[in-house]
Enzyme design. Structure first.
Site, short mmCIF file in Angstrom:
data_model
loop_
_atom_site.label_atom_id
_atom_site.label_comp_id
_atom_site.label_asym_id
_atom_site.label_seq_id
_atom_site.Cartn_x
_atom_site.Cartn_y
_atom_site.Cartn_z
N ASN A 1 0.88 -1.18 0.00
CA ASN A 1 0.00 0.00 0.00
C ASN A 1 0.91 1.22 0.00
OD1 ASN A 1 -1.78 2.06 0.52
ND2 ASN A 1 -2.29 1.41 2.61
N LYS B 1 0.15 4.22 -0.26
CA LYS B 1 -0.50 5.42 0.33
C LYS B 1 -0.26 6.63 -0.57
CE LYS B 1 0.05 3.32 4.80
NZ LYS B 1 -0.08 3.46 6.23
N HIS C 1 -9.56 0.88 4.75
CA HIS C 1 -8.28 1.09 5.47
C HIS C 1 -8.53 2.03 6.65
CE1 HIS C 1 -4.21 2.38 6.37
NE2 HIS C 1 -3.81 1.29 5.74
N GLU D 1 -6.98 4.45 7.74
CA GLU D 1 -6.79 5.88 7.45
C GLU D 1 -8.01 6.46 6.74
OE1 GLU D 1 -2.95 5.49 5.58
OE2 GLU D 1 -2.09 4.96 7.51
N GLU E 1 -5.46 -5.23 10.53
CA GLU E 1 -4.46 -4.20 10.73
C GLU E 1 -4.73 -3.47 12.04
OE1 GLU E 1 -2.50 -2.95 6.83
OE2 GLU E 1 -4.26 -1.70 7.06
N GLY F 1 2.33 2.01 10.75
CA GLY F 1 3.27 3.13 10.60
C GLY F 1 3.99 3.51 11.88
N SER G 1 3.37 -2.47 10.33
CA SER G 1 4.83 -2.50 10.51
C SER G 1 5.43 -3.87 10.19
CB SER G 1 5.20 -2.04 11.92
OG SER G 1 4.76 -0.70 12.13
#
Ligand code: PEP
Length: 253
Positions: free
Chosen positions: A11, A13, A99, A101, A171, A177, A216
């Protein structure tokens, strides 16, 4: 030998440029060409404007490409949205939906994620459906309740045939991250729980669904995570931006 073929999905991003992507894509192509066998499916999910670039670079390779989001609408007056038919025009095989985010920065609700999943399936692409708890939810003992709520909203709109075609990604938000990874045991526990939830709808289909871990994942922790029975691959953020790191994870799979 895993029952399900592993999938390693990058991904990207909101990172990249035409020039930087070309370096990365060339590095990935060179890297997979050097592997004796690619024992997993490999996908890169790129920003929308770079789908044409991904298609041109990857169309003759084993690496597939996809998008990071998609509209829940099919066509029409939805300014700024991208329809799944448009993703198909650029040869996408996958689209990430839900996701964390998107859920947190764009207030995407469970029901919207479910509609997006359905659109992607109807268009013949594979949705990578993301679920995961925040640190606050984990500390409050709400991990299973959170991922079950997110997953069940999607399951509510799918039939058995569609269920077998999704990819699920666990996730934990606190691991995305941050450099902090769930231990293989922690991740496996949630993956097994998710598979039990899927089994509630159809046991056979549940056995076919790849459940990826994301948060991560790096070349040095990938093998231990991927050795877990219900961890069928990875959704990779930061480490997908460097060819060597991403290829290291592909090699671990
Ligand atoms: C992600 O955002 O999907 C992700 C897993 O990111 P990272 O690998 O950087 O934690």
């Amino acid at each position: 030998m895993k029952q399900r073929r592993p999938l390693i999905a990058g991904n990207w991003k909101m990172n990249g440029s035409l020039a930087a992507n070309q370096v990365l894509l060339t590095g990935l192509l060179d890297g997979v060409a050097q592997l004796a066998t690619v024992a997993c499916d490999v996908v890169v999910c790129v920003p929308f404007p770079y789908l044409a670039q991904a298609q041109a670079s990857l169309q003759d390779s084993v690496i597939k490409w996809g998008a990071q989001d998609v509209s829940a609408q099919e066509v029409g007056a939805y300014t700024g949205e991208v329809a799944v038919s448009m993703l198909r025009d650029f040869g996408c095989g996958y689209a990430i939906v839900g996701h964390s985010e998107r859920r947190s920065y764009h207030a995407e609700a469970d029901a919207l994620v479910a509609q997006k999943t359905l659109r992607v399936l109807e268009a013949g692409l594979t949705p990578i459906v993301c679920v995961g708890e925040t640190l606050q939810e984990r500390k409050a003992g709400l991990t299973e309740a959170t991922v079950a709520r997110q997953l069940n909203a999607v399951l509510a709109v799918l039939n058995t045939e569609q269920l077998a075609k999704i990819v699920l990604a666990y996730e934990p938000v606190w691991a995305i991250g941050t450099g902090i990874t769930a231990t293989p045991e922690m991740a496996q526990q949630v993956h097994a729980f998710l598979r039990t939830q899927l089994s509630g709808l159809n046991a056979q289909a549940a056995g076919q669904v790849a459940i990826l871990y994301g948060g991560s994942m790096k070349p040095d922790n990938a093998a231990a995570l991927l050795a877990m029975p219900d961890i069928d691959g990875g959704l990779i953020g930061g480490a997908a931006l460097k060819a060597a790191d991403f290829l290291g994870i592909v090699a671990a799979a």
